[in-house]
Design a protein around this motif. Structure first.
Motif, PDB file in Angstrom:
ATOM      1  N   ALA A   1       0.872  -1.298   0.047  1.00 29.68           N
ATOM      2  CA  ALA A   1      -0.146  -0.115  -0.019  1.00 29.68           C
ATOM      3  C   ALA A   1       0.803   1.391  -0.039  1.00 29.68           C
ATOM      4  O   ALA A   1       0.215   2.125  -0.418  1.00 29.68           O
ATOM      5  CB  ALA A   1      -0.920   0.086   1.305  1.00 29.68           C
ATOM      6  N   MET A   2       2.024   1.096   0.531  1.00 33.61           N
ATOM      7  CA  MET A   2       2.879   2.433   0.599  1.00 33.61           C
ATOM      8  C   MET A   2       3.884   2.466  -0.236  1.00 33.61           C
ATOM      9  O   MET A   2       4.906   1.584  -0.194  1.00 33.61           O
ATOM     10  CB  MET A   2       3.244   2.489   2.193  1.00 33.61           C
ATOM     11  CG  MET A   2       2.208   2.314   3.295  1.00 33.61           C
ATOM     12  SD  MET A   2       0.821   3.483   3.086  1.00 33.61           S
ATOM     13  CE  MET A   2       1.539   5.013   3.587  1.00 33.61           C
ATOM     14  N   LEU A   3       4.314   3.624  -0.859  1.00 33.56           N
ATOM     15  CA  LEU A   3       5.422   3.769  -1.507  1.00 33.56           C
ATOM     16  C   LEU A   3       6.518   4.038  -0.564  1.00 33.56           C
ATOM     17  O   LEU A   3       7.609   3.437  -0.589  1.00 33.56           O
ATOM     18  CB  LEU A   3       5.207   5.136  -2.471  1.00 33.56           C
ATOM     19  CG  LEU A   3       4.539   4.812  -3.688  1.00 33.56           C
ATOM     20  CD1 LEU A   3       4.083   6.159  -4.331  1.00 33.56           C
ATOM     21  CD2 LEU A   3       5.159   3.768  -4.883  1.00 33.56           C
TER      22      LEU A   3
ATOM     23  N   SER B   1       3.311   7.933   1.860  1.00 31.92           N
ATOM     24  CA  SER B   1       2.680   8.150   0.482  1.00 31.92           C
ATOM     25  C   SER B   1       2.017   6.741   0.092  1.00 31.92           C
ATOM     26  O   SER B   1       2.876   5.612   0.070  1.00 31.92           O
ATOM     27  CB  SER B   1       3.805   8.680  -0.803  1.00 31.92           C
ATOM     28  OG  SER B   1       4.988   7.985  -0.202  1.00 31.92           O
ATOM     29  N   VAL B   2       0.837   7.081  -0.560  1.00 30.39           N
ATOM     30  CA  VAL B   2       0.185   6.009  -0.926  1.00 30.39           C
ATOM     31  C   VAL B   2       0.409   5.502  -2.294  1.00 30.39           C
ATOM     32  O   VAL B   2       0.650   6.147  -3.201  1.00 30.39           O
ATOM     33  CB  VAL B   2      -1.322   6.113  -0.719  1.00 30.39           C
ATOM     34  CG1 VAL B   2      -2.293   5.233  -1.201  1.00 30.39           C
ATOM     35  CG2 VAL B   2      -1.604   6.097   0.641  1.00 30.39           C
ATOM     36  N   ASP B   3       0.724   4.018  -2.574  1.00 27.63           N
ATOM     37  CA  ASP B   3       0.877   3.636  -3.872  1.00 27.63           C
ATOM     38  C   ASP B   3      -0.565   3.296  -4.670  1.00 27.63           C
ATOM     39  O   ASP B   3      -1.239   2.502  -4.715  1.00 27.63           O
ATOM     40  CB  ASP B   3       1.560   2.070  -3.925  1.00 27.63           C
ATOM     41  CG  ASP B   3       2.054   1.740  -5.457  1.00 27.63           C
ATOM     42  OD1 ASP B   3       1.664   2.216  -6.232  1.00 27.63           O
ATOM     43  OD2 ASP B   3       2.767   0.644  -5.324  1.00 27.63           O
ATOM     44  N   GLU B   4      -0.881   4.747  -5.224  1.00 29.06           N
ATOM     45  CA  GLU B   4      -2.132   4.547  -6.256  1.00 29.06           C
ATOM     46  C   GLU B   4      -2.038   3.593  -7.230  1.00 29.06           C
ATOM     47  O   GLU B   4      -3.229   3.291  -7.669  1.00 29.06           O
ATOM     48  CB  GLU B   4      -2.243   5.915  -6.545  1.00 29.06           C
ATOM     49  CG  GLU B   4      -2.458   7.091  -5.551  1.00 29.06           C
ATOM     50  CD  GLU B   4      -2.801   8.498  -6.116  1.00 29.06           C
ATOM     51  OE1 GLU B   4      -3.502   8.509  -6.930  1.00 29.06           O
ATOM     52  OE2 GLU B   4      -2.266   9.341  -5.595  1.00 29.06           O
ATOM     53  N   SER B   5      -0.952   3.145  -7.804  1.00 33.38           N
ATOM     54  CA  SER B   5      -1.005   2.086  -8.719  1.00 33.38           C
ATOM     55  C   SER B   5      -1.251   0.900  -8.528  1.00 33.38           C
ATOM     56  O   SER B   5      -1.591  -0.187  -9.189  1.00 33.38           O
ATOM     57  CB  SER B   5       0.466   2.345  -9.624  1.00 33.38           C
ATOM     58  OG  SER B   5       1.333   1.671  -8.533  1.00 33.38           O
ATOM     59  N   TRP B   6      -1.272   0.546  -7.250  1.00 31.49           N
ATOM     60  CA  TRP B   6      -1.768  -1.030  -6.665  1.00 31.49           C
ATOM     61  C   TRP B   6      -3.253  -0.806  -6.861  1.00 31.49           C
ATOM     62  O   TRP B   6      -4.098  -0.074  -6.457  1.00 31.49           O
ATOM     63  CB  TRP B   6      -1.412  -0.957  -5.322  1.00 31.49           C
ATOM     64  CG  TRP B   6      -1.655  -2.327  -4.907  1.00 31.49           C
ATOM     65  CD1 TRP B   6      -1.723  -3.668  -5.483  1.00 31.49           C
ATOM     66  CD2 TRP B   6      -2.039  -2.776  -3.377  1.00 31.49           C
ATOM     67  NE1 TRP B   6      -1.915  -4.737  -4.794  1.00 31.49           N
ATOM     68  CE2 TRP B   6      -2.490  -4.209  -3.532  1.00 31.49           C
ATOM     69  CE3 TRP B   6      -2.247  -1.993  -2.358  1.00 31.49           C
ATOM     70  CZ2 TRP B   6      -2.519  -5.026  -2.346  1.00 31.49           C
ATOM     71  CZ3 TRP B   6      -2.376  -2.882  -1.039  1.00 31.49           C
ATOM     72  CH2 TRP B   6      -2.660  -4.443  -1.220  1.00 31.49           C
TER      73      TRP B   6
END
Ligand code: A3P
Length: 271
Positions: free
Chosen positions: A136-138, A144-149
């Motif tokens: 979930a996290m970059l 910072s949230v991993d929006e690409s997941w």
């Protein structure tokens, strides 16, 4: 007036396969299987048990293929299918619109953070091993949230709904609270049945809370026979780092607010 529960269903018209009038378009892990299973118990409804994936995977097979994938029904029954990936697949609203402009949509919604955790629990069970926090996290230090997941992207409900509203008016959607479908299934199914203009056959009395499973199950007959969903529904979840949870809640906040504004319903997911 007939008590709806006892109102006998009188079949009308031909017994044949028909295109769906109602589609459960999502949201994945919202409680879509529970909703479909509950609806299946209603005499005015027939359902396709399998996810058909016509509009997102098999569209080139044509509408006749789709119709044949549907169960048999009478004229005065509603055919319902559920494919949760429809909600997040960009081309789907347009393709459904091409089939019919009168389809009714059921959308089971759930706190996007809980939804993502549930989604991840499903992939763990399918053999994946990366912990939720890592996916979930970059950068956990920066929140910072991993929006690409994809498990994160599915939760941007307002973004997805915007695409649907280009083709269909809001009153063709019912937003079913996944939480209330567990806490008060009779009440939530009341709203669903009213929206579909079918009798209020499923009521509080149709459900029994199963303590072992931790979920409501359906009373199938007068003799007290009870049917619960399978083992893959209502999985245990690993605890998630509260800081990561807080980051995600913050990340989703503006999208949730926009979703509340669009639907006119405050689901109170932040609380
Ligand atoms: P969890 O397995 O994470 O608890 P879907 O069918 O859309 O994949 O949604 C699965 C979720 O449905 C489950 O997520 C569970 O919380 C929820 N659910 C709602 N009502 C349920 C019921 N009566 N029995 C089991 N699960 C139910």
């Amino acid at each position: 007036d007939l008590v709806p529960e006892r109102a006998a269903f009188k079949p009308q018209g031909k017994w044949k396969r028909r295109l769906p009038k109602v589609i459960i378009i999502g949201i994945k892990k919202g409680g879509t299987r529970a909703l479909l299973n509950f609806l299946k118990a209603h005499p005015q409804v027939t359902v396709s048990g399998k996810e058909v994936h016509f509009f997102d995977r098999f569209y080139e097979r044509g509408l006749e293929w789709y119709r044949r994938a549907m169960p048999y029904s009478y004229e005065n029954q509603l055919t319902v299918e559920k494919t949760p990936s429809y909600f997040v697949t960009p081309q789907v609203p347009k393709l459904i619109y091409r089939m019919s402009q009168d389809v009714k949509f059921l959308l089971v919604v759930r706190d996007p953070v809980a939804r993502a955790i549930s989604d991840h629990a499903q992939s763990l069970q399918k053999g994946k091993t990366t912990p939720f926090e890592e996916k979930a996290m970059l950068d956990p230090r920066k929140c910072s949230v991993d929006e690409s997941w994809s498990a994160i992207g599915i939760g941007l409900y307002s973004v997805h709904l915007t695409r649907w509203l280009k083709y269909f008016p809001l009153d063709q959607f019912l937003f079913v609270s996944g939480k209330n479908l567990v806490a008060n299934p009779g009440e939530e199914m009341g709203k669903v049945q009213d929206f579909l203009h079918i009798s209020r056959t499923l009521t509080e009395k149709s459900f029994v809370f199963n303590e072992t499973k931790g979920f409501p199950c359906l009373r199938t007959d007068e003799n007290g026979e009870v049917r619960c969903l399978g083992k893959t529904k209502g999985r245990p979840h690993n605890p998630v780092d509260p800081r990561v949870r807080a980051c995600l809640a913050e990340f989703y906040r503006p999208y949730n607010e926009q979703f509340y504004n669009m639907t006119g319903i405050n689901f109170h997911w932040e609380e």
